[in-house]
Design a protein around this motif. Structure first.
Motif, PDB file in Angstrom:
ATOM      1  N   LEU A  78       0.804  -1.222   0.000  1.00  0.00           N
ATOM      2  CA  LEU A  78       0.000   0.000   0.000  1.00  0.00           C
ATOM      3  C   LEU A  78       0.838   1.275   0.000  1.00  0.00           C
ATOM      4  CD1 LEU A  78      -2.838   1.148  -0.016  1.00  0.00           C
ATOM      5  CD2 LEU A  78      -2.860   1.005   2.493  1.00  0.00           C
ATOM      6  N   GLN A  79       1.971   1.289   0.704  1.00  0.00           N
ATOM      7  CA  GLN A  79       2.710   2.547   0.849  1.00  0.00           C
ATOM      8  C   GLN A  79       3.150   3.152  -0.474  1.00  0.00           C
ATOM      9  OE1 GLN A  79       5.268   3.508   4.192  1.00  0.00           O
ATOM     10  NE2 GLN A  79       7.000   3.729   2.809  1.00  0.00           N
ATOM     11  N   PRO A  80       3.816   2.411  -1.377  1.00  0.00           N
ATOM     12  CA  PRO A  80       4.249   3.083  -2.618  1.00  0.00           C
ATOM     13  C   PRO A  80       3.089   3.633  -3.433  1.00  0.00           C
ATOM     14  CG  PRO A  80       4.591   0.711  -2.753  1.00  0.00           C
ATOM     15  CD  PRO A  80       4.274   1.023  -1.326  1.00  0.00           C
ATOM     16  N   LEU A  81       1.913   3.012  -3.343  1.00  0.00           N
ATOM     17  CA  LEU A  81       0.762   3.525  -4.084  1.00  0.00           C
ATOM     18  C   LEU A  81       0.275   4.842  -3.489  1.00  0.00           C
ATOM     19  CD1 LEU A  81      -1.282   0.245  -4.652  1.00  0.00           C
ATOM     20  CD2 LEU A  81       0.425   1.305  -6.137  1.00  0.00           C
ATOM     21  N   LEU A  82       0.248   4.934  -2.162  1.00  0.00           N
ATOM     22  CA  LEU A  82      -0.213   6.168  -1.521  1.00  0.00           C
ATOM     23  C   LEU A  82       0.808   7.299  -1.668  1.00  0.00           C
ATOM     24  CD1 LEU A  82      -1.869   4.837   1.771  1.00  0.00           C
ATOM     25  CD2 LEU A  82      -2.964   5.449  -0.390  1.00  0.00           C
ATOM     26  N   PHE A  83       2.075   6.958  -1.622  1.00  0.00           N
ATOM     27  CA  PHE A  83       3.119   7.984  -1.708  1.00  0.00           C
ATOM     28  C   PHE A  83       3.448   8.382  -3.146  1.00  0.00           C
ATOM     29  CE2 PHE A  83       5.375   7.100   2.613  1.00  0.00           C
ATOM     30  CZ  PHE A  83       4.293   7.655   3.267  1.00  0.00           C
ATOM     31  N   ALA A  84       3.004   7.596  -4.123  1.00  0.00           N
ATOM     32  CA  ALA A  84       3.394   7.841  -5.511  1.00  0.00           C
ATOM     33  C   ALA A  84       3.071   9.250  -5.997  1.00  0.00           C
ATOM     34  CB  ALA A  84       2.745   6.799  -6.423  1.00  0.00           C
ATOM     35  N   PRO A  85       1.837   9.763  -5.810  1.00  0.00           N
ATOM     36  CA  PRO A  85       1.569  11.120  -6.317  1.00  0.00           C
ATOM     37  C   PRO A  85       2.367  12.195  -5.599  1.00  0.00           C
ATOM     38  CG  PRO A  85      -0.308  10.265  -5.071  1.00  0.00           C
ATOM     39  CD  PRO A  85       0.638   9.129  -5.260  1.00  0.00           C
ATOM     40  N   ILE A  86       2.647  11.976  -4.303  1.00  0.00           N
ATOM     41  CA  ILE A  86       3.438  12.962  -3.560  1.00  0.00           C
ATOM     42  C   ILE A  86       4.867  12.994  -4.087  1.00  0.00           C
ATOM     43  CG2 ILE A  86       4.219  13.647  -1.258  1.00  0.00           C
ATOM     44  CD1 ILE A  86       1.852  12.077  -0.113  1.00  0.00           C
ATOM     45  N   VAL A  87       5.436  11.813  -4.287  1.00  0.00           N
ATOM     46  CA  VAL A  87       6.803  11.721  -4.778  1.00  0.00           C
ATOM     47  C   VAL A  87       6.907  12.287  -6.188  1.00  0.00           C
ATOM     48  CG1 VAL A  87       8.550  10.060  -5.515  1.00  0.00           C
ATOM     49  CG2 VAL A  87       7.470   9.816  -3.286  1.00  0.00           C
ATOM     50  N   ARG A  88       5.879  12.084  -6.978  1.00  0.00           N
ATOM     51  CA  ARG A  88       5.859  12.626  -8.334  1.00  0.00           C
ATOM     52  C   ARG A  88       5.996  14.150  -8.307  1.00  0.00           C
ATOM     53  NH1 ARG A  88       6.199  10.785 -13.717  1.00  0.00           N
ATOM     54  NH2 ARG A  88       5.139  12.294 -15.054  1.00  0.00           N
ATOM     55  N   VAL A  89       5.322  14.784  -7.384  1.00  0.00           N
ATOM     56  CA  VAL A  89       5.392  16.246  -7.250  1.00  0.00           C
ATOM     57  C   VAL A  89       6.753  16.675  -6.705  1.00  0.00           C
ATOM     58  CG1 VAL A  89       4.422  18.227  -6.027  1.00  0.00           C
ATOM     59  CG2 VAL A  89       2.902  16.487  -7.005  1.00  0.00           C
ATOM     60  N   MET A  90       7.300  15.892  -5.784  1.00  0.00           N
ATOM     61  CA  MET A  90       8.571  16.258  -5.152  1.00  0.00           C
ATOM     62  C   MET A  90       9.748  16.179  -6.106  1.00  0.00           C
ATOM     63  SD  MET A  90       8.257  14.414  -1.455  1.00  0.00           S
ATOM     64  CE  MET A  90       7.177  15.054  -0.174  1.00  0.00           C
ATOM     65  N   GLY A  91       9.682  15.284  -7.075  1.00  0.00           N
ATOM     66  CA  GLY A  91      10.755  15.187  -8.059  1.00  0.00           C
ATOM     67  C   GLY A  91      12.097  14.871  -7.434  1.00  0.00           C
ATOM     68  N   GLU A  92      13.076  15.740  -7.647  1.00  0.00           N
ATOM     69  CA  GLU A  92      14.436  15.489  -7.185  1.00  0.00           C
ATOM     70  C   GLU A  92      14.564  15.538  -5.668  1.00  0.00           C
ATOM     71  OE1 GLU A  92      17.052  18.116  -9.267  1.00  0.00           O
ATOM     72  OE2 GLU A  92      16.193  17.610 -11.226  1.00  0.00           O
ATOM     73  N   LEU A  93      13.560  16.056  -4.979  1.00  0.00           N
ATOM     74  CA  LEU A  93      13.581  16.107  -3.513  1.00  0.00           C
ATOM     75  C   LEU A  93      12.801  14.948  -2.900  1.00  0.00           C
ATOM     76  CD1 LEU A  93      13.013  19.937  -2.981  1.00  0.00           C
ATOM     77  CD2 LEU A  93      15.182  18.680  -2.907  1.00  0.00           C
ATOM     78  N   ALA A  94      12.582  13.899  -3.684  1.00  0.00           N
ATOM     79  CA  ALA A  94      11.754  12.784  -3.210  1.00  0.00           C
ATOM     80  C   ALA A  94      12.329  12.132  -1.964  1.00  0.00           C
ATOM     81  CB  ALA A  94      11.587  11.751  -4.324  1.00  0.00           C
ATOM     82  N   TYR A  95      13.641  11.925  -1.927  1.00  0.00           N
ATOM     83  CA  TYR A  95      14.230  11.226  -0.783  1.00  0.00           C
ATOM     84  C   TYR A  95      14.072  12.019   0.513  1.00  0.00           C
ATOM     85  CZ  TYR A  95      17.825   8.747   1.959  1.00  0.00           C
ATOM     86  OH  TYR A  95      18.518   8.059   2.920  1.00  0.00           O
ATOM     87  N   PRO A  96      14.549  13.272   0.597  1.00  0.00           N
ATOM     88  CA  PRO A  96      14.295  14.019   1.837  1.00  0.00           C
ATOM     89  C   PRO A  96      12.809  14.255   2.063  1.00  0.00           C
ATOM     90  CG  PRO A  96      15.210  15.464   0.160  1.00  0.00           C
ATOM     91  CD  PRO A  96      15.341  14.066  -0.357  1.00  0.00           C
ATOM     92  N   GLY A  97      12.034  14.378   0.963  1.00  0.00           N
ATOM     93  CA  GLY A  97      10.598  14.573   1.126  1.00  0.00           C
ATOM     94  C   GLY A  97       9.934  13.401   1.809  1.00  0.00           C
ATOM     95  N   LEU A  98      10.338  12.187   1.472  1.00  0.00           N
ATOM     96  CA  LEU A  98       9.765  11.009   2.124  1.00  0.00           C
ATOM     97  C   LEU A  98      10.145  10.958   3.598  1.00  0.00           C
ATOM     98  CD1 LEU A  98      10.224   8.313  -0.651  1.00  0.00           C
ATOM     99  CD2 LEU A  98       8.066   9.168   0.271  1.00  0.00           C
ATOM    100  N   ARG A  99      11.350  11.374   3.920  1.00  0.00           N
ATOM    101  CA  ARG A  99      11.720  11.443   5.339  1.00  0.00           C
ATOM    102  C   ARG A  99      10.854  12.459   6.076  1.00  0.00           C
ATOM    103  NH1 ARG A  99      17.983  10.820   7.193  1.00  0.00           N
ATOM    104  NH2 ARG A  99      18.310   8.668   6.505  1.00  0.00           N
TER     105      ARG A  99
END
Length: 516
Positions: A78-99
């Motif tokens: 479930l997690q990658p599906l829920l986080f997918a649109p957020i990470v898409r917006v974050m782009g290159e900041l996905a890693y710190p954004g997920l933290r």
């Protein structure tokens, strides 16, 4: 109010004013400071190779790929599906954004525990103290400080606990359905929450006022989503969600000369060690002390604590994050006890010592960041340098690396066979070659020069990230059979290999250490 509590200027003493504020609601400064503090701590925590598959999965899902069908995912989905649109917006900041997302989810989980305690008629002061003790455990600080799959199921679980305790006076069908949805969602993110969720399901069947049918209807939503994904690639789902978590850790530790960590005795010692890094161990001692008075709510919390402990001790070996399902019902149970039996001075001192012990690993991380620099800032700088190197070389396409969490900052996607980071790669004989290809996986034993794409990133699987540098060295040896250029990042352990076609001349490749 007596005359003794009034100061000459007409103001009440600070201590009395604070106690009265706590009885009304948690201080606003606490509600604001906690997420900010957890967010800052998430940035200074060292880079951990455990984060690799979670960042890669969210990024790949953000590109439209599905777990199991399109890439291997070694957890429930479930997690990658829920986080997918957020990470898409974050782009290159996905890693710190997920933290940062996990840190904010951790703060929300602590707030839910506070609200659950208040719903269970715990005074505001005791509820706040129990919530702060939860926040000071190393188990929670680690689980909500890295880009793993620990914070999201914790929020679902604590939200369900809040609704469960709030419904003791009046439980509506909608509330029961929401409880089922949240508990099933927690298990759909991390399988270790399945036992507590099942324990509550059995409780609801036994105590019909919990509306078990509505609980089941709510649970059907995330369960149906998991089954839908499983139907797309059933063999890959069974391997990723069940077979690999059961077999691979035991194989790794048994083959690495650390089989002692798999024994029950050592796992219990590890469990006690992790509980002692924070107030969880004394809380467990207080909760386990025999008492004659025990309301039905207390019994339910005891059942959930036991289910969480069983879930934590079953995997081999035991790690601190496995204990997260134990903590919310444990500290709620503690708050319920303190509602009736206020802790004495000796007990308060013991809890203070253990709470400080829970903060020590985080304080050490702060000290290391002050001395060596903020790890996440360095990861972003290195990602930017990798991106500039690859752009200058006009190198495109997926990247083979055992540290795919470092790729978003370089604006590159991982080769999907390496999306699980080092964890499947280091396994031995869990799958035949044909199944590896079907499941989008590759192991060190099966890796051939022709399997590597044109870009390889090395150096992320090192001791500095909790990894094994021998795995990166193996990839480098396999890559050496192809023509390549080595581009070393200045001041970094990372290096980029640009590989020529597999069928090119087999002479020793020209190696350059100049990244320009």
């Amino acid at each position: 109010m007596t005359a003794a509590t009034i100061q000459p200027d007409g103001h009440r003493p600070f201590g009395l004013a604070l106690r009265e504020a706590l009885r009304r609601r948690p201080p606003l400064v606490w509600a604001i400071a906690l997420p900010i503090l957890l967010a800052l701590l998430s940035m200074v925590r060292p880079i951990d190779h455990d984060e690799s598959q979670y960042v890669a999965a969210a990024v790949l899902s953000g590109e439209g790929f599905l777990p199991y069908r399109d890439y291997a995912y070694l957890q429930t989905p479930l997690q990658p599906l829920l986080f997918a649109p957020i990470v898409r917006v974050m782009g290159e900041l996905a890693y710190p954004g997920l933290r940062l997302i996990n840190a904010l989810l951790g703060a929300l989980a602590i707030f839910f525990v506070y609200r659950a305690a208040r719903s269970a008629r715990v005074p505001a002061g005791a509820a706040l103290v129990a919530s702060c003790l939860l926040a000071s455990t190393d188990i929670l600080l680690f689980g909500t400080g890295v880009a793993r799959n620990d914070a999201l199921p914790l929020v679902f679980f604590t939200g369900a606990l809040w609704l469960i305790l709030a419904g003791e006076t009046r439980r509506t069908p909608a509330m029961a359905a929401a409880i089922g949805l949240l508990l099933a969602a927690a298990a759909a993110v991390k399988a270790s929450y399945a036992l507590p969720a099942a324990a509550y399901g059995m409780w609801a069947l036994w105590h019909r006022d919990h509306r078990p049918l509505w609980v089941a209807l709510g649970a059907a939503v995330p369960t149906g989503l998991v089954l839908l994904l499983a139907a797309q690639a059933p063999d890959a789902f069974l391997f990723g969600a069940f077979t690999f978590p059961a077999d691979a850790p035991a194989q790794y530790y048994a083959s690495g000369g650390r089989a002692y960590k798999l024994t029950l005795g050592f796992r219990v010692l590890d469990l006690l060690k992790f509980l002692a890094l924070g107030a969880a161990l004394p809380a467990l001692a207080v909760v386990a002390w025999p008492r004659l008075r025990r309301a039905r709510t207390d019994t339910l919390l005891d059942v959930l604590i036991l289910a969480g402990l069983l879930s934590a001790v079953l995997p081999e070996p035991t790690w601190r994050q496995y204990l997260l399902p134990v903590l919310p019902p444990l500290f709620l149970r503690l708050a319920r006890i303190w509602r009736i039996e206020a802790p004495g001075a000796k007990q308060r001192a013991i809890f203070a010592v253990f709470a400080f012990a829970g903060l020590v690993p985080t304080l050490l991380a702060l000290g290391a960041a002050a001395r060596d620099g903020v790890p996440m800032a360095r990861a972003l700088r290195e990602g930017d340098a990798i991106q500039r190197i690859l752009d200058a070389e006009q190198a495109t396409g997926p990247v083979a690396t055992l540290a795919p969490h470092l790729l978003p900052a370089a604006a590159r996607l991982p080769d999907r066979r390496f999306a699980s980071g080092p964890f499947y790669f280091r396994s031995k004989g869990l799958l035949p070659a044909d199944d590896e290809a079907r499941f989008h996986l590759i192991s060190a034993a099966q890796l051939r020069p022709s399997d590597l794409p044109g870009i390889v990133l090395l150096g992320g699987e090192g001791q500095w990230a909790g990894g094994d540098p021998a795995l990166d060295a193996l990839v480098a040896r396999v890559a050496a059979a192809r023509p390549m250029r080595v581009l070393q990042l200045e001041g970094s352990s990372l290096r980029v290999l640009l590989l020529g076609p597999p069928h090119a001349a087999r002479t020793r490749p020209r190696v350059s250490s100049n990244p320009s």
